[in-house]
Motif scaffolding. Structure first.
Motif, PDB file in Angstrom:
ATOM      1  N   ALA A  64       9.484   6.070  -3.518  1.00 22.81           N
ATOM      2  CA  ALA A  64       8.413   6.688  -4.312  1.00 22.81           C
ATOM      3  C   ALA A  64       7.442   5.630  -4.837  1.00 22.81           C
ATOM      4  O   ALA A  64       6.247   5.878  -4.986  1.00 22.81           O
ATOM      5  N   VAL A  65       7.954   4.421  -5.064  1.00 18.46           N
ATOM      6  CA  VAL A  65       7.133   3.330  -5.604  1.00 18.46           C
ATOM      7  C   VAL A  65       5.960   3.011  -4.676  1.00 18.46           C
ATOM      8  O   VAL A  65       4.848   2.784  -5.126  1.00 18.46           O
ATOM      9  N   TYR A  66       6.238   3.009  -3.376  1.00 18.62           N
ATOM     10  CA  TYR A  66       5.174   2.622  -2.434  1.00 18.62           C
ATOM     11  C   TYR A  66       4.669   3.789  -1.582  1.00 18.62           C
ATOM     12  O   TYR A  66       4.008   3.589  -0.575  1.00 18.62           O
ATOM     13  N   THR A  67       5.010   5.006  -1.987  1.00 18.14           N
ATOM     14  CA  THR A  67       4.409   6.152  -1.282  1.00 18.14           C
ATOM     15  C   THR A  67       3.520   6.984  -2.209  1.00 18.14           C
ATOM     16  O   THR A  67       2.492   7.485  -1.790  1.00 18.14           O
ATOM     17  N   GLN A  68       3.887   7.063  -3.483  1.00 18.28           N
ATOM     18  CA  GLN A  68       3.035   7.842  -4.395  1.00 18.28           C
ATOM     19  C   GLN A  68       1.716   7.097  -4.614  1.00 18.28           C
ATOM     20  O   GLN A  68       1.707   5.933  -5.022  1.00 18.28           O
ATOM     21  N   GLY A  69       0.626   7.775  -4.331  1.00 18.34           N
ATOM     22  CA  GLY A  69      -0.688   7.122  -4.419  1.00 18.34           C
ATOM     23  C   GLY A  69      -1.068   6.463  -3.105  1.00 18.34           C
ATOM     24  O   GLY A  69      -2.199   6.053  -2.906  1.00 18.34           O
ATOM     25  N   PHE A  70      -0.068   6.359  -2.199  1.00 14.32           N
ATOM     26  CA  PHE A  70      -0.324   5.742  -0.888  1.00 14.32           C
ATOM     27  C   PHE A  70      -0.401   6.838   0.176  1.00 14.32           C
ATOM     28  O   PHE A  70      -1.459   7.130   0.693  1.00 14.32           O
TER      29      PHE A  70
ATOM     30  N   TYR B  88       0.679  10.013  -0.411  1.00 10.82           N
ATOM     31  CA  TYR B  88       0.312  11.267  -1.086  1.00 10.82           C
ATOM     32  C   TYR B  88      -0.255  10.927  -2.466  1.00 10.82           C
ATOM     33  O   TYR B  88       0.046   9.861  -3.025  1.00 10.82           O
ATOM     34  N   GLY B  89      -1.064  11.822  -3.003  1.00 11.68           N
ATOM     35  CA  GLY B  89      -1.719  11.551  -4.276  1.00 11.68           C
ATOM     36  C   GLY B  89      -0.750  11.620  -5.446  1.00 11.68           C
ATOM     37  O   GLY B  89       0.293  12.292  -5.368  1.00 11.68           O
ATOM     38  N   ASP B  90      -1.065  10.917  -6.531  1.00 12.26           N
ATOM     39  CA  ASP B  90      -0.225  11.054  -7.725  1.00 12.26           C
ATOM     40  C   ASP B  90      -0.629  12.335  -8.474  1.00 12.26           C
ATOM     41  O   ASP B  90      -1.456  13.106  -7.983  1.00 12.26           O
ATOM     42  N   LYS B  91      -0.067  12.562  -9.636  1.00 12.01           N
ATOM     43  CA  LYS B  91      -0.331  13.854 -10.291  1.00 12.01           C
ATOM     44  C   LYS B  91      -1.775  14.002 -10.753  1.00 12.01           C
ATOM     45  O   LYS B  91      -2.207  15.088 -11.103  1.00 12.01           O
ATOM     46  N   TYR B  92      -2.521  12.907 -10.762  1.00 12.90           N
ATOM     47  CA  TYR B  92      -3.946  13.001 -11.114  1.00 12.90           C
ATOM     48  C   TYR B  92      -4.809  13.098  -9.858  1.00 12.90           C
ATOM     49  O   TYR B  92      -6.029  13.113  -9.929  1.00 12.90           O
ATOM     50  N   GLY B  93      -4.158  13.096  -8.709  1.00  8.30           N
ATOM     51  CA  GLY B  93      -4.895  13.170  -7.447  1.00  8.30           C
ATOM     52  C   GLY B  93      -5.339  11.802  -6.945  1.00  8.30           C
ATOM     53  O   GLY B  93      -6.038  11.687  -5.941  1.00  8.30           O
ATOM     54  N   ASN B  94      -4.930  10.735  -7.631  1.00  8.28           N
ATOM     55  CA  ASN B  94      -5.299   9.386  -7.185  1.00  8.28           C
ATOM     56  C   ASN B  94      -4.600   9.048  -5.868  1.00  8.28           C
ATOM     57  O   ASN B  94      -3.381   9.207  -5.760  1.00  8.28           O
ATOM     58  N   LYS B  95      -5.399   8.555  -4.922  1.00 12.24           N
ATOM     59  CA  LYS B  95      -4.791   8.175  -3.632  1.00 12.24           C
ATOM     60  C   LYS B  95      -5.633   7.082  -2.968  1.00 12.24           C
ATOM     61  O   LYS B  95      -6.857   7.154  -2.949  1.00 12.24           O
ATOM     62  N   ILE B  96      -4.931   6.097  -2.420  1.00  9.55           N
ATOM     63  CA  ILE B  96      -5.603   5.003  -1.713  1.00  9.55           C
ATOM     64  C   ILE B  96      -6.109   5.524  -0.365  1.00  9.55           C
ATOM     65  O   ILE B  96      -5.422   6.307   0.287  1.00  9.55           O
ATOM     66  N   SER B  97      -7.302   5.057   0.034  1.00 10.07           N
ATOM     67  CA  SER B  97      -7.875   5.611   1.266  1.00 10.07           C
ATOM     68  C   SER B  97      -7.463   4.836   2.529  1.00 10.07           C
ATOM     69  O   SER B  97      -7.585   5.359   3.630  1.00 10.07           O
TER      70      SER B  97
ATOM     71  N   ALA C 299      -6.035  -4.423  -3.986  1.00 14.55           N
ATOM     72  CA  ALA C 299      -6.006  -4.535  -5.448  1.00 14.55           C
ATOM     73  C   ALA C 299      -5.502  -3.231  -6.061  1.00 14.55           C
ATOM     74  O   ALA C 299      -4.654  -3.225  -6.959  1.00 14.55           O
ATOM     75  N   LEU C 300      -6.015  -2.133  -5.531  1.00 10.69           N
ATOM     76  CA  LEU C 300      -5.587  -0.827  -6.033  1.00 10.69           C
ATOM     77  C   LEU C 300      -4.090  -0.624  -5.766  1.00 10.69           C
ATOM     78  O   LEU C 300      -3.351  -0.136  -6.636  1.00 10.69           O
ATOM     79  N   ALA C 301      -3.649  -1.040  -4.594  1.00 11.60           N
ATOM     80  CA  ALA C 301      -2.233  -0.891  -4.237  1.00 11.60           C
ATOM     81  C   ALA C 301      -1.347  -1.685  -5.198  1.00 11.60           C
ATOM     82  O   ALA C 301      -0.296  -1.199  -5.640  1.00 11.60           O
ATOM     83  N   LEU C 302      -1.788  -2.872  -5.532  1.00 15.53           N
ATOM     84  CA  LEU C 302      -0.996  -3.701  -6.459  1.00 15.53           C
ATOM     85  C   LEU C 302      -0.833  -2.950  -7.791  1.00 15.53           C
ATOM     86  O   LEU C 302       0.263  -2.862  -8.360  1.00 15.53           O
ATOM     87  N   LEU C 303      -1.934  -2.387  -8.256  1.00 16.35           N
ATOM     88  CA  LEU C 303      -1.874  -1.689  -9.550  1.00 16.35           C
ATOM     89  C   LEU C 303      -1.048  -0.409  -9.468  1.00 16.35           C
ATOM     90  O   LEU C 303      -0.359  -0.035 -10.418  1.00 16.35           O
ATOM     91  N   PHE C 304      -1.114   0.258  -8.326  1.00 12.20           N
ATOM     92  CA  PHE C 304      -0.274   1.445  -8.140  1.00 12.20           C
ATOM     93  C   PHE C 304       1.208   1.095  -8.189  1.00 12.20           C
ATOM     94  O   PHE C 304       2.011   1.817  -8.786  1.00 12.20           O
ATOM     95  N   LEU C 305       1.562  -0.008  -7.525  1.00 12.83           N
ATOM     96  CA  LEU C 305       2.967  -0.422  -7.548  1.00 12.83           C
ATOM     97  C   LEU C 305       3.421  -0.631  -8.992  1.00 12.83           C
ATOM     98  O   LEU C 305       4.490  -0.161  -9.408  1.00 12.83           O
ATOM     99  N   VAL C 306       2.581  -1.321  -9.753  1.00 12.32           N
ATOM    100  CA  VAL C 306       2.914  -1.592 -11.156  1.00 12.32           C
ATOM    101  C   VAL C 306       3.032  -0.280 -11.928  1.00 12.32           C
ATOM    102  O   VAL C 306       4.010  -0.023 -12.633  1.00 12.32           O
ATOM    103  N   ARG C 307       2.011   0.549 -11.788  1.00 11.99           N
ATOM    104  CA  ARG C 307       1.978   1.844 -12.495  1.00 11.99           C
ATOM    105  C   ARG C 307       3.222   2.663 -12.148  1.00 11.99           C
ATOM    106  O   ARG C 307       3.924   3.178 -13.034  1.00 11.99           O
ATOM    107  N   ASN C 308       3.489   2.780 -10.872  1.00 12.05           N
ATOM    108  CA  ASN C 308       4.608   3.622 -10.433  1.00 12.05           C
ATOM    109  C   ASN C 308       5.938   3.126 -10.990  1.00 12.05           C
ATOM    110  O   ASN C 308       6.754   3.899 -11.492  1.00 12.05           O
TER     111      ASN C 308
END
Ligand code: BGC
Ligand code: CA
Length: 401
Positions: free
Chosen positions: A261-267, A269-278, A243-252
């Motif tokens: 970058a669409v499927y690696t940022q937050g995946f 490596y963290g985004d600029k807020y430090g958000n990262k999927i575990s 679910a988080l990944a789906l929202l990251f894709l949308v956000r990115n």
């Protein structure tokens, strides 16, 4: 000259970012250029299982997001084999005939998650005969301790409801009753493509108490059954991360990121807020799919699994508001209602995404399509197909509106 190049590159980078950013083009961007994410039901041919590459390459911002089906099937098969090999075989073989007999509840013959689970189980139990069809299997053997047992799939059935819906719990309950009556003590294991059908078996008439039952999904509703041992094992497809990944894709994509970058940022490596999927996701270039691996769950690790229900490192982003239209193929599906959607609802405000959910009836595409409207209002679309070969019906609408 050198300086000019540098500026030129920066200028180009900013331009390409803005061109694709939902934020910049909110009022003018055509629906056909917006992000589309198919999830949970991978666009594919329901008969052959062949993936529908045209659906996922519809525009450069289309992806599939789901579980790694093959890994899911293997995880379930291995869990059952491990269970057998760590059991007292004489207790498992209820009628003492040297055969481990099992019944198999198939969710949806046309859904690749379902196919892969059927295959994974049959391979692990040596009953695989190169087909996921209910009636194509063979007898096999498994070694428990130093003794060989014959394995026999006594029955397998697609759990289609009277209304045509798949993964149907009422059909599972009724089928289990029939199997209990006809096979009696020859049944040593009940194996289901998902938890909802496994739970239905437990409540079927004259269900033999204590019979090992295996499900899939780690739904909230099986908590008691796992804790008491009424369900021996299930598998989580790490739905919270999906679910988080789906929202990251949308956000990115709505923030203007492109390509990898669409499927690696937050995946990775963290985004600029430090958000990262575990949980790790694998990206498949050809099928433009992001797939998460699965984890076997039983009485021993259930508590631990529950404790880490959501990723606590995700914090509110300052990005601009994004409006997402998300379809759910069946309003009665436990997996989506108990796992997927609650996680979407948990993370969406943290990523500043407004989600509008529309529900279908699980049988007719039109139950979703008729509500897949007002499309220009949204910045992105997440689609849970009713029939896995119907992707074009949604994208056709995006061209028109
Ligand atoms: C889940 C099932 C669910 C199906 C719906 C599968 O991945 O394991 O429980 O019914 O998706 O598409
Ligand atoms: Ca037996």
């Amino acid at each position: 000259m050198k300086k000019f190049n540098k500026v030129g590159i920066i200028f180009l980078a900013v331009l390409s970012l803005n061109l694709f950013s939902c934020k910049e083009n909110k009022s003018t961007m055509l629906n056909k250029n917006k992000p589309v994410i198919f999830y949970n039901r991978q666009p594919s041919d329901p008969i052959t299982g062949k993936l529908d590459y045209s659906a996922v390459s519809w525009n450069s911002r289309t992806y599939y997001l789901g579980t790694d089906s093959q890994n899911g099937g293997e995880t379930q098969g291995q869990q059952i084999l491990d269970f057998l090999q760590n059991s007292n075989a004489e207790e498992i073989d209820r009628n003492g005939d040297g055969i481990i007999g099992y019944v198999l509840l198939i969710g949806d013959e046309g859904h690749i998650d379902s196919k892969a689970r059927t295959e994974g189980v049959r391979r692990a139990l040596d009953t695989w005969n190169n087909s996921t069809k209910p009636n194509i299997k063979k007898e096999g053997t498994v070694k428990i301790g130093n003794k060989s047992y014959k394995t026999v799939e006594l029955a397998a059935k697609s759990m289609t409801g009277a209304d045509g819906s798949t993964w149907n719990a009422a059909t599972a309950r009724e089928s289990m009753k029939i199997w209990t009556n006809s096979f009696g003590k020859s049944i040593d294991l009940v194996i289901s493509n998902n938890d909802e059908m496994a739970l239905a078996c437990l409540s079927s008439e004259n269900f033999p108490k204590g019979l090992p039952v295996f499900g899939f999904d780690a739904n909230d509703s099986v908590e008691k059954a796992i804790a008491s041992g009424a369900i021996t094992g299930t598998v989580t497809q790490n739905t919270d991360s999906q679910a988080l990944a789906l929202l990251f894709l949308v956000r990115n994509m709505c923030d203007g990121l492109l390509d990898a970058a669409v499927y690696t940022q937050g995946f990775s490596y963290g985004d600029k807020y430090g958000n990262k999927i575990s949980t790790p996701f694998a990206y498949n270039e050809e099928s433009r799919s992001l797939l998460v691996s699965n984890t076997a769950i039983n009485k021993e690790n259930w508590q631990e699994y529950k404790k880490t229900a959501h990723n606590s490192t995700i914090t509110k982003t300052q990005g601009s508001k994004v409006k997402l239209l998300l379809t759910v193929y069946n309003s009665n599906n436990d997996f989506l209602n108990e796992n997927f959607i609650p996680s979407i609802n948990y993370y969406a405000p943290l990523l500043n995404i407004d989600v509008t959910i529309i529900y279908g009836d699980g049988q007719n595409e039109n139950s979703c399509l008729s509500k897949f409207t007002n499309l220009s209002y949204y910045d992105a679309y997440a689609i849970n197909l009713v029939k896995t070969n119907n992707a074009h019906l949604y994208t056709d609408k995006l061209i028109l509106q």
